[in-house]
Design an enzyme around this catalytic site. Structure first.
Site, short mmCIF file in Angstrom:
data_model
loop_
_atom_site.label_atom_id
_atom_site.label_comp_id
_atom_site.label_asym_id
_atom_site.label_seq_id
_atom_site.Cartn_x
_atom_site.Cartn_y
_atom_site.Cartn_z
N LYS A 128 34.38 2.96 16.57
CA LYS A 128 33.99 3.94 15.37
C LYS A 128 33.39 2.99 14.25
CE LYS A 128 33.85 8.36 14.91
NZ LYS A 128 33.79 9.47 15.89
N ASP A 168 27.91 10.74 14.23
CA ASP A 168 28.90 11.45 13.93
C ASP A 168 28.82 12.03 12.53
OD1 ASP A 168 32.18 11.58 14.69
OD2 ASP A 168 32.09 11.43 12.49
N1 GLU Z 1 31.21 11.22 17.25
C1 GLU Z 1 31.20 11.55 18.55
C2 GLU Z 1 32.84 11.66 18.82
O1 GLU Z 1 33.49 11.89 18.03
C3 GLU Z 1 30.29 11.15 19.68
C4 GLU Z 1 30.49 9.71 19.99
C5 GLU Z 1 29.47 9.18 20.97
O2 GLU Z 1 28.73 9.76 21.37
O3 GLU Z 1 29.70 7.97 21.07
O4 GLU Z 1 33.21 11.69 20.04
#
Ligand code: GLU
Length: 449
Positions: A128, A168
């Site tokens: 992340k 996100d």
């Molecule tokens: N931010 C999204 C999550 O919390 C998607 C992450 C992604 O697609 O890599 O899963």
């Protein structure tokens, strides 16, 4: 040692090693409560210290991001990428731009992502990233300059086989496009290094809808497990971003009634129900006008605005928290249960506090934790990576079918590991153990690294 003593000892050590990171502690506690007893029953994991290793990210990169605002003032932000685990695939997870972003928040999100990505069944590790940059009220050109500056540093830490970020909170199609453009320019490489791209340059159909649709599919499966249907259910949704919008769209398509949505300023309660037309108004308000949800009540005067409030005081059959972490407190959860709420499917990451989860579980209502319920987004990101590797694009129908199948599979795994003898399913326990096993087995195979 009793399992509660063991958990306390484990958490004390974790808190000592990671001071001042309450969200990270909370996310680990949520997992460790089920994994510690599971490890005790499966000693191979204990000997290899798998949980201890999994609570230490592979690495954290933190960097300065400078940019110039429209007045010509130089602004300095902090950027991060938490690369949590690449045991089962390249690091994968979103980028968050929000003024409350801290290392603790990104560590909790990256930790959760590792389990979530494992649950999808696709080969993706967990990571992340983000920044304390606040996109609210910024001009398009300011957003572009910030994204380019952020990627100028980030590009040396990521790659299609190393780490594949996505969106996100605060990062949608516009931001991904600016970052992808900058990556391509610096590295002279057109690769699937980010997901959530535009359809014209390697993006996937259904990616924008996937998280919201998946959250509803998961609820559909939990209801089916009890012989029930979504049709006619009264639903409270929080948030008005991408996840909330497409959760509402799918709920309407399946015959449910949605009576609330919200943003960080307050919530709207529309007793007549949010229709497809009203949802289109919200989409335009949020995506184009970038306005506040309170404007809904000017357009639809039957709705009331709950200033500074969340929607959890409004009676509902089902709740879909799709805004942000810790948006349901213990008191909110008590109110939801008292008002007859029978199920919760988490669209945001960790929207329920520990007290809220305890309340839902004590009341034995259906509770789908985010790592299972909102995995549809990253699952379609995984499918975007597949399409990029194959250099072809699947149709909407094909992707929606795959998404539906993946959500069904996650539900089945949760039932497999979370069902007790009396038939009650603890979806949190099921998701934690199912997500853990795959990562843990890969780590065992690698030996001590
Ligand atoms: N931010 C999204 C999550 O919390 C998607 C992450 C992604 O697609 O890599 O899963």
């Amino acid at each position: 040692m009793s399992s509660s003593e063991q958990l306390e000892e484990f958490m004390n050590g974790l808190i000592r090693r990671n001071p001042g990171e309450p969200e990270f502690h909370q996310a680990v506690h949520e997992v460790a409560q089920h994994i510690l007893p599971f490890i005790q029953a499966n000693p191979k994991y204990e000997k290899a210290q798998i949980l201890q290793r999994l609570t230490e990210p592979d690495r954290i990169v933190s960097f300065r991001v400078c940019w110039e605002d429209d007045e010509g003032s130089v602004r300095t932000q902090r950027g991060y990428r938490v690369q949590h685990s690449n045991a089962i695939g390249p690091y994968k997870g979103g980028i968050r731009f929000h003024d409350n972003v801290t290392q603790s928040i990104l560590k909790f999100l990256a930790f959760e992502q590792t389990f979530k990505n494992s649950l999808t069944g696709l080969p993706m590790g967990g990571g992340k990233g983000g920044s304390d940059f606040n996109p609210k009220g910024k001009s398009d050109r300011e957003i572009m300059r910030f994204c380019q500056s952020f990627m100028t540093e980030l590009c040396r830490h990521i790659g299609p086989f190393t780490d594949v970020p996505a969106g996100d909170i605060g990062v949608g199609g516009r931001e991904i496009s600016y970052m992808f453009g900058q990556y391509k320019r610096i590295r002279n490489e057109f690769t699937g290094v980010l997901t959530g791209k535009g359809l014209a340059f390697g993006g996937s159909e259904i990616r924008v809808e996937a998280t919201g649709y998946g959250v509803v599919y998961f609820m559909e499966d939990m209801l089916a497990q009890k012989g029930e249907k979504l049709e006619g259910k009264v639903c409270a949704v929080s948030g008005s971003g991408n996840v909330a919008q497409y959760a509402v769209e799918k709920l309407l398509a399946l015959g449910a009634k949605v009576i609330t949505m919200s943003d960080s300023s307050g919530a709207i309660h529309d007793p007549d129900g949010i229709t497809t037309e009203k949802l289109a108004f919200i989409k335009h308000l949020k995506e184009v006008k970038r306005g506040r949800i309170s404007e809904y009540c000017d357009e639809y005067p039957n709705a009331r605005y709950l200033d500074g409030k969340r929607p959890w005081g409004v009676p509902c059959d089902l709740a879909f928290p799709c805004a942000t972490q810790n948006e349901i407190s213990g008191e909110d959860a008590t109110l939801l249960v008292q008002n007859g709420c029978k199920g919760v499917s988490e669209g945001a990451n960790m929207p329920s506090t520990k007290e809220a989860i305890d309340t839902f579980q004590k009341a034995r209502i259906m509770f789908a934790p985010s790592k299972a319920a909102n995995a549809g987004g990253v699952a379609v990101s995984g499918l975007e990576m597949t399409q990029n590797s194959m250099r072809l694009s699947w149709s909407r129908e094909e992707l929606n079918q795959r998404l539906r199948a993946i959500m069904g599979d996650i539900h089945r795994k949760c039932v497999q590991y979370g069902k007790s003898d009396d038939g009650h399913v603890d979806y949190l326990k099921g998701a934690n153990i199912a997500g853990f096993v795959k990562v843990a087995d890969a780590m065992l195979a690698y030996g001590v690294i």
